[in-house]
Design a protein around this motif. Structure first.
Motif, PDB file in Angstrom:
ATOM      1  N   GLY A 108      58.276 -14.263  12.745  1.00 33.87           N
ATOM      2  CA  GLY A 108      58.185 -13.734  14.105  1.00 33.87           C
ATOM      3  C   GLY A 108      56.809 -13.720  14.713  1.00 33.87           C
ATOM      4  O   GLY A 108      56.622 -13.148  15.800  1.00 33.87           O
ATOM      5  N   VAL A 109      55.834 -14.351  14.073  1.00 34.16           N
ATOM      6  CA  VAL A 109      54.462 -14.311  14.586  1.00 34.16           C
ATOM      7  C   VAL A 109      54.359 -15.021  15.935  1.00 34.16           C
ATOM      8  O   VAL A 109      53.777 -14.504  16.897  1.00 34.16           O
ATOM      9  N   GLY A 110      54.936 -16.220  16.032  1.00 30.42           N
ATOM     10  CA  GLY A 110      54.878 -16.956  17.289  1.00 30.42           C
ATOM     11  C   GLY A 110      55.578 -16.231  18.415  1.00 30.42           C
ATOM     12  O   GLY A 110      55.087 -16.199  19.559  1.00 30.42           O
ATOM     13  N   GLU A 111      56.725 -15.619  18.126  1.00 29.26           N
ATOM     14  CA  GLU A 111      57.452 -14.882  19.165  1.00 29.26           C
ATOM     15  C   GLU A 111      56.677 -13.644  19.601  1.00 29.26           C
ATOM     16  O   GLU A 111      56.705 -13.263  20.773  1.00 29.26           O
ATOM     17  N   THR A 112      55.969 -13.018  18.668  1.00 29.23           N
ATOM     18  CA  THR A 112      55.142 -11.863  19.024  1.00 29.23           C
ATOM     19  C   THR A 112      54.060 -12.269  20.014  1.00 29.23           C
ATOM     20  O   THR A 112      53.836 -11.602  21.029  1.00 29.23           O
TER      21      THR A 112
END
Length: 406
Positions: A108-112
């Motif tokens: 979920g890093v990119g979505e964060t």
């Protein structure tokens, strides 16, 4: 060393540390010095913090005898928070790409990062955990965004819309996080930097950088020294730039890998890196001086190098080094001179397309230390011949280090 400062990425990091007594932990958010009593971790405002993953990591450290990891942790109030909704969105989006997956870690890093850019007033941050009403509003906003973006379709068993915890359950976990760690303002880190010995620990290699990497097989994070140098400059300090690389090349997941050798991949397994359901296969190849030169220039140069896995190279006469690519009928010894200068992702994607057609010109690997120093124009100041600190030889002492993988 007083503090390890994390300055990019999030819970997708996987920094394996083996203590001299055999204990092993894969550090994701806690600094890799946490096995050493008294060494603190600071998660800067450039770190995307996942409270649920942090709690799980803390429990593993407790099982290994490190019972005060939370007590030694500080978190900048402005650090973005990764929620279960970001993680679920990440996995749904990656699954929808099918065979064209980018190789996301699924954390979920990119979505964060994307949500914070698109909705800066709604993105939850660490300081919100000290303000329950605001935290609830922001968690609800992310939850509702995820459900609108990826509606479940039970009739077709569509993988989108995977089960996620309720906002109430998320609130409970995030408030517990706030009660367990110390959330600090922007003045904390400059005070530490002016008075203590600090190591800045990066995550992921420069070739995965959001602007300098080989798009689209990249991360939504700045993986050069830039964030660390910003934090140092705010305190009026400077650091020693230490680039970290192996004596052979590796890559986790899809994307350009010119020197990949399937024989090495099958013959050099890594005990702490395997195939993952999201990231994909762990790949191995020969030392790539062309790609490493590009990484050093993209990072703005290095003061010194840490060369690891020399024990492997010592026992593998079949390992080679690539100083040139064969590409479109030409011999290429250097990639573009100003990588990522204009933040032009189309240009980076075009470079990716070229690299996917490139073939390596492999030469025998002589003395890995000398070969690396000659190729990159920087001294190897740390040599590692095994997994523990006892296996390392270093000429670097007393420096404020910024460590980053190339």
């Amino acid at each position: 060393m007083h503090t390890v400062v994390r300055f990019n990425g999030g819970a997708q990091a996987a920094h394996n540390v083996v203590a001299s007594d055999g204990r092993h932990h894969t550090f994701a958010q806690f600094g890799s010095g946490t096995f050493v009593p008294g060494v603190r971790t600071h998660l800067s405002r450039f770190m995307m913090v996942d409270p649920l993953s942090l709690a799980a990591e803390h429990e593993h450290l407790r099982a290994l005898g490190v019972r005060d990891a939370f007590a030694r942790l500080t978190v900048n109030w402005d650090a973005p928070l990764t929620t279960p909704y970001h993680r679920a969105a990440n996995r749904a989006r990656e699954a929808a790409r099918g065979a064209a997956r980018h190789g996301s870690c699924g954390m979920g890093v990119g979505e964060t990062a994307a949500f914070a850019l698109a909705h800066p007033d709604l993105a939850p941050r660490a300081g919100d955990c000290l303000a329950p009403a605001r935290l609830r509003r922001r968690l609800t906003a992310v939850h509702d965004w995820y459900r609108a973006e990826f509606p479940a379709d039970p009739s077709t068993r569509d993988p989108r819309g995977e089960a996620v915890p309720s906002v109430d359950d998320c609130m409970t976990a995030f408030l517990a996080f706030a009660a367990s760690v110390r959330i600090v303002d922007d003045g904390y880190l400059p005070r530490v930097l002016r008075s203590e010995r600090v190591v800045f620990e990066g995550a992921q290699g420069v070739l995965l950088d959001e602007w300098h990497g080989f798009h689209p097989y990249t991360t939504w994070s700045t993986t050069t020294f830039a964030n660390a140098e910003t934090l140092l400059a705010e305190a009026g300090e400077e650091g020693y730039r230490l680039g970290v690389l192996r004596a052979y090349a590796t890559r986790h997941g899809p994307g350009p890998f010119v020197t990949e050798d399937p024989a090495l991949t099958s013959d050099l397994p890594d005990p702490h890196n395997g195939a993952g359901p999201w990231q994909g296969a762990f790949r191995v190849g020969h030392l790539d001086a062309v790609a490493l030169d590009y990484a050093v220039r993209a990072a703005g140069g290095v003061d010194g190098l840490a060369l690891t896995h020399l024990d492997v190279a010592r026992n593998r006469p079949d390992l080679g080094i690539c100083r040139a690519y064969a590409l479109d009928g030409e011999t290429v010894r250097r990639l573009p001179s100003e990588p990522g200068r204009d933040r032009d992702l189309d240009r980076q994607a075009a470079l990716t397309d070229r690299l996917l057609r490139a073939r390596p010109v492999i030469e025998p690997l002589g003395d890995p230390v000398a070969d690396v120093e000659n190729a990159l124009g920087a001294p190897v100041v740390l040599r590692s011949y095994g997994p523990t600190a006892n296996d390392q030889i270093t000429s670097l002492y007393g420096e404020r280090q910024i460590q980053h993988s190339l």
